[in-house]
Design a protein around this motif. Structure first.
Motif, PDB file in Angstrom:
ATOM      1  N   TYR A 157       1.916   3.234 -17.860  1.00 37.68           N
ATOM      2  CA  TYR A 157       2.934   3.091 -16.813  1.00 37.68           C
ATOM      3  C   TYR A 157       4.190   2.458 -17.400  1.00 37.68           C
ATOM      4  O   TYR A 157       4.133   1.688 -18.366  1.00 37.68           O
ATOM      5  N   ALA A 158       5.322   2.755 -16.787  1.00 32.18           N
ATOM      6  CA  ALA A 158       6.599   2.230 -17.266  1.00 32.18           C
ATOM      7  C   ALA A 158       6.842   0.793 -16.814  1.00 32.18           C
ATOM      8  O   ALA A 158       7.707   0.106 -17.364  1.00 32.18           O
ATOM      9  N   ALA A 214      -2.491   3.425  -9.136  1.00 28.65           N
ATOM     10  CA  ALA A 214      -3.765   3.503  -9.857  1.00 28.65           C
ATOM     11  C   ALA A 214      -4.929   3.495  -8.874  1.00 28.65           C
ATOM     12  O   ALA A 214      -5.909   4.223  -9.041  1.00 28.65           O
ATOM     13  N   VAL A 215      -4.815   2.655  -7.825  1.00 32.64           N
ATOM     14  CA  VAL A 215      -5.813   2.589  -6.747  1.00 32.64           C
ATOM     15  C   VAL A 215      -5.062   2.765  -5.435  1.00 32.64           C
ATOM     16  O   VAL A 215      -4.069   2.067  -5.195  1.00 32.64           O
ATOM     17  N   PRO A 216      -5.468   3.692  -4.585  1.00 41.39           N
ATOM     18  CA  PRO A 216      -4.749   3.907  -3.319  1.00 41.39           C
ATOM     19  C   PRO A 216      -4.592   2.616  -2.514  1.00 41.39           C
ATOM     20  O   PRO A 216      -5.548   1.857  -2.352  1.00 41.39           O
ATOM     21  N   TYR A 217      -3.376   2.377  -2.041  1.00 45.35           N
ATOM     22  CA  TYR A 217      -3.031   1.256  -1.156  1.00 45.35           C
ATOM     23  C   TYR A 217      -3.232  -0.119  -1.805  1.00 45.35           C
ATOM     24  O   TYR A 217      -3.355  -1.123  -1.120  1.00 45.35           O
ATOM     25  N   ASN A 254       5.646   0.937 -22.771  1.00 52.02           N
ATOM     26  CA  ASN A 254       4.917   1.185 -21.532  1.00 52.02           C
ATOM     27  C   ASN A 254       3.696   0.271 -21.452  1.00 52.02           C
ATOM     28  O   ASN A 254       3.145  -0.143 -22.470  1.00 52.02           O
ATOM     29  N   ALA A 255       3.298  -0.031 -20.221  1.00 51.14           N
ATOM     30  CA  ALA A 255       2.052  -0.763 -20.018  1.00 51.14           C
ATOM     31  C   ALA A 255       0.886   0.201 -20.218  1.00 51.14           C
ATOM     32  O   ALA A 255       0.946   1.362 -19.803  1.00 51.14           O
ATOM     33  N   LYS A 256      -0.169  -0.302 -20.845  1.00 53.00           N
ATOM     34  CA  LYS A 256      -1.349   0.511 -21.060  1.00 53.00           C
ATOM     35  C   LYS A 256      -2.565  -0.241 -20.510  1.00 53.00           C
ATOM     36  O   LYS A 256      -2.787  -1.408 -20.846  1.00 53.00           O
ATOM     37  N   ILE A 257      -3.299   0.438 -19.650  1.00 54.23           N
ATOM     38  CA  ILE A 257      -4.494  -0.172 -19.055  1.00 54.23           C
ATOM     39  C   ILE A 257      -5.661   0.794 -19.170  1.00 54.23           C
ATOM     40  O   ILE A 257      -5.480   2.003 -19.367  1.00 54.23           O
TER      41      ILE A 257
END
Length: 471
Positions: free
Chosen positions: A240-241, A248-251, A228-231
């Motif tokens: 996240y896959a 993570a941030v709307p839009y 998975n991606a890690k931030i």
């Protein structure tokens, strides 16, 4: 030779002083001209109104379309920005405006997929046989059996069958200096790992050596593990896959390109490169051009001879009224600035606009982002339409099918047809009147000829009687 009615009458009267042809023409003209002048005067006024209304509608459409096109230009829209796109790039998603920016992003690791590679077969090609049987791919979503028989018994046939199975794994055939082999790649993310089981008709065939369930062997091995991606976003860790992150941030879509735990990437929104002050100046100028033309068309003048052709036309008054309300109509439901009046656009007594540059500069200095969102929101809504959508709604209201403007246009079009019909009817009436006059004078000519003959006879008789009496 045929003689005219007038010459018959003149001959019968024995005089040449009366031109009855001209008399007929004069009588017809005297009857026609006043009526025709009334109709043609009405036609001139009606045509001028039709033309003026069409011009007003065209000017309104041009104004609205130009405003829409200008605001659609990217230079007048805020855009997402990453200060290090080599690590993470960003793009705008539809539906709204990103919130919570600027933000700090650290990419600890990228998402990866399981990749398996079979051993190379020296001298083989993509068309070489791999053996028959059944290959089954198993993922978290279930198992997909893929049959290999005489129709697809080749490296290329097996790869095509896997790709068509929608098993969540893609297969490719690789041929290089070492020979030909198969590669299998799953989707990114830990949950997308897969296994391969095989029921081969010949266990020694290429197909028979493709089974894999977490353990490498001499015929197939893993070259990449699923991760998975890690931030870290504003100090909070996320996983996240995939490397394309939408929530993570709307839009805002964040595409992760490289992991670097020691670098922080700033995600933000840029301000428009085209200044809103310049846009508003152009808006005021274009609006005033339209309003001045409407004022001229509706002017009272000193008398009826020099008043505007649309003076007294209710639909045009309605157009001016709706346009005039734009400065006080809400463009945004949030923020310190909600209307054009709030940022320095005022209305003069004649309906034209003025721009208070000092008030606008003060507002731009205080909160340029709020003004940009008010004038040109990323996603217009009924309560926050922005300037372009407000202009479109005003234009639609003015030009609606059952509105005063369309009704006036239909009325003037009907009047055009009616006046044309009146002229045609007048022509028919005058032609009939002229025929009546000609018939009247023709009958008069006949009667005068008879009277003249009687006069001649009586004169002759009187001369005879006089001569007899003298003798």
């Amino acid at each position: 030779m045929t003689t005219s009615v007038g010459s018959n009458i003149l001959t019968a009267l024995g005089a040449g002083s009366i031109d009855t042809a001209s008399l007929v023409t004069s009588l017809v003209s005297a009857t026609r001209d006043p009526k025709q002048q009334v109709i043609t005067s009405k036609q001139s006024l009606n045509s001028a109104r039709v033309s003026a209304l069409a011009s007003a509608v065209s000017s309104l459409d041009t104004f609205a379309n130009a405003l829409t096109n200008v605001l659609a230009d990217s230079s007048y829209s805020a855009a997402p920005l990453s200060n290090n796109s080599a690590i993470a790039s960003v793009s705008l998603r539809s539906g709204g405006t990103p919130t919570g920016l600027p933000a700090q992003l650290v990419v600890k690791s990228l998402a990866s997929a399981r990749v398996l590679a079979s051993s190379s077969a020296s001298g083989a090609t993509s068309g070489s046989p791999v053996g028959t049987g059944t290959l089954t791919i198993t993922t978290a979503s279930g198992s997909k059996p893929i049959t290999i028989d005489g129709t697809n018994n080749s490296y290329a046939g097996l790869a095509a069958a896997i790709n068509a199975s929608d098993a969540g794994v893609t297969a490719t055939v690789v041929t290089d200096a070492n020979g030909t082999r198969l590669m299998f790649k799953g989707q990114t993310g830990v949950a997308s790992d897969f296994a391969i089981s095989v029921a081969a008709d010949d266990s020694a065939s290429v197909l028979g050596g493709l089974a894999w369930n977490g353990t490498d062997n001499s015929t197939i091995a893993s070259s990449s593990d699923p991760k998975n991606a890690k931030i870290i976003l504003d100090g909070v860790e996320h996983e996240y896959a995939t490397n394309s992150i939408d929530d993570a941030v709307p839009y805002l879509r964040i595409d992760l390109n490289k992991a670097d735990e020691n670098s922080s990437v700033t995600l933000s929104m840029t301000q428009p490169t085209g200044t809103m002050k310049d846009l508003l100046k152009e808006y005021v100028d274009a609006y005033n051009t339209l309003m001045k033309a409407l004022n001229t068309a509706t002017s009272l003048g000193t008398d009826q001879s020099n008043s505007g052709v649309l003076n007294g036309v209710a639909s045009v008054r309605d157009m001016k009224r709706q346009l005039g309300q734009m400065t006080s109509t809400q463009l945004s439901s949030t923020g310190s600035y909600k209307t054009l009046a709030d940022i320095g656009i005022g209305t003069n007594r004649d309906g034209t606009l003025t721009l208070d540059s000092k008030l606008l500069d003060k507002a731009m200095a205080a909160d340029p982002e709020a003004i940009t969102k008010m004038l040109n929101p990323a996603v217009p809504t009924p309560t926050s339409p922005g300037l372009s959508k407000l202009m479109d709604s005003v234009r639609d209201s003015i030009e609606k099918d059952d509105g005063p403007l369309k009704i006036a246009q239909k009325r003037y079009d009907a009047e055009t047809a009616n006046l044309t019909s009146q002229l045609a009817k007048l022509d028919e009436q005058m032609a009939s009147y002229e025929d009546q006059l000609k018939s009247l004078y023709s009958a008069m000519s006949t009667r005068l000829s008879a009277l003249k003959a009687t006069q001649s006879y009586l004169t002759q008789q009187m001369e005879v009687w006089n001569n007899s009496n003298n003798n």
